[in-house]
Design an enzyme around this catalytic site. Sequence first.
Site, PDB file in Angstrom:
ATOM      1  N   ASP A  84       0.848  -1.208   0.000  1.00 33.93           N
ATOM      2  CA  ASP A  84       0.000   0.000   0.000  1.00 33.93           C
ATOM      3  C   ASP A  84       0.879   1.252   0.000  1.00 33.93           C
ATOM      4  O   ASP A  84       0.875   2.022   0.958  1.00 33.93           O
ATOM      5  CB  ASP A  84      -0.956  -0.001   1.207  1.00 33.93           C
ATOM      6  CG  ASP A  84      -0.240  -0.053   2.560  1.00 33.93           C
ATOM      7  OD1 ASP A  84       0.940  -0.460   2.604  1.00 33.93           O
ATOM      8  OD2 ASP A  84      -0.855   0.321   3.578  1.00 33.93           O
TER       9      ASP A  84
ATOM     10  N   HIS B 211       9.704  -0.405   8.608  1.00 32.55           N
ATOM     11  CA  HIS B 211       8.766  -1.515   8.848  1.00 32.55           C
ATOM     12  C   HIS B 211       8.759  -2.512   7.680  1.00 32.55           C
ATOM     13  O   HIS B 211       9.034  -3.696   7.837  1.00 32.55           O
ATOM     14  CB  HIS B 211       7.343  -0.981   9.039  1.00 32.55           C
ATOM     15  CG  HIS B 211       7.160  -0.113  10.239  1.00 32.55           C
ATOM     16  ND1 HIS B 211       7.355  -0.568  11.524  1.00 32.55           N
ATOM     17  CD2 HIS B 211       6.798   1.187  10.357  1.00 32.55           C
ATOM     18  CE1 HIS B 211       7.108   0.409  12.384  1.00 32.55           C
ATOM     19  NE2 HIS B 211       6.773   1.486  11.697  1.00 32.55           N
TER      20      HIS B 211
HETATM   21  C1  BDR Z   1       2.719  -0.764   8.613  1.00 31.60           C
HETATM   22  O1  BDR Z   1       1.598   0.113   8.410  1.00 31.60           O
HETATM   23  C2  BDR Z   1       1.821   0.938   7.297  1.00 31.60           C
HETATM   24  O2  BDR Z   1       1.534   2.268   7.613  1.00 31.60           O
HETATM   25  C3  BDR Z   1       3.272   0.809   6.937  1.00 31.60           C
HETATM   26  O3  BDR Z   1       3.479   0.935   5.545  1.00 31.60           O
HETATM   27  C4  BDR Z   1       3.623  -0.583   7.414  1.00 31.60           C
HETATM   28  O4  BDR Z   1       3.296  -1.548   6.437  1.00 31.60           O
HETATM   29  C5  BDR Z   1       3.357  -0.441   9.950  1.00 31.60           C
HETATM   30  O5  BDR Z   1       2.472  -0.687  10.995  1.00 31.60           O
HETATM   31 CA    CA Z   2       2.871  -0.856   4.092  1.00 29.72          CA
END
Ligand code: BDR
Ligand code: CA
Length: 322
Positions: A13, A246
């Site tokens: 995303d 992340h």
């Molecule tokens: C996850 O949530 C999204 O905002 C980031 O891209 C990552 O995949 C972190 O909690």
């Molecule tokens: Ca993500």
Amino acid sequence: MADTETLVVFDTDPGIDDAMALLFLKAQPSLKLAAVTTVFGNAETDITTRNALYLTQRFGIDAPVYAGATQPLTIARRPAPTFIHGNDGLGDADVVNGFSAKPAEGHAAERIVEIVRANPGRVTILAVAPLTNLALALQRDPGIATLVKDVVIMGGAFAWGGRRGNATPVAEANVHNDPHAADMVFTAAWPVTAIGLDVTSHCVANHDDAADLAESGEAGRFLWDISRGYEELYRRRNQLDGCCLHDVAAAAYLVAPELFTLRSGPVRVVTEGIAIGQSIQKLDEHTFGPNAWDGHPSKLVAANADFAGVVESYKTAVRSLG
Ligand code: BDR
Ligand code: CA
């Protein structure tokens, strides 16, 4: 494709850290991207799809982009976190303005099924977003569960390192955005390795790292440009000097699994109430009376990692792109 390459479906995303992860993947000679599939999350699906198309075209990533789910399976769509990823999903850095392109034909879930069926035992699905497309693929064809090589997820917060949620006190954002899909994916009969906040929130590329990468070439400069507000947010909210990698951390597991310490046991996701979106693992070695984890297959969850090693592998990857 060479036999030694892992075929990867990247479900995403984009998203600033998603963009970092995609560029990380591009730099890995042992991985071959079969497709980029998009979903709502950091922005709406038309925006995340546009961003995936922009990233693949700008950086010469040879993989089709398929658009997927626009809303969760059961709950209402939560508002996009524009305060984190910007209105355009890429930090409002004015890079995607005016860009338009069409995704490849077909729904992401349908294409995931086709790619797995066409390459039994060879496809790793790397999902760094709400797990709706994966759940829809399972609903469409449960048989794919025995045909994938691995399902690696950036998602969940298991409190192994004392870390709980980022969307609520107990829920990580990707799982919180579609808890029903996440519970389906975690309880299906396929291998799953979850790299959750326990690990990813400690994988921080600091300000100086980002500044060095910005000098190293176009990829580093682009990532610097889109992550200025993201970095500032981490400074204000988390007192961090830099950005959490992340989605990169989950991608790094594909090429350097030795950096991660994993625990085994079934995982369930809370699908209602104030703890909705909480992900909970019951360790294989723990026994209880009858409970909601009984009869579900064990999954692997990252409890610890060589955080510096993950950050180093990211820096090496971005530098190598020039
Ligand atoms: C996850 O949530 C999204 O905002 C980031 O891209 C990552 O995949 C972190 O909690
Ligand atoms: Ca993500």
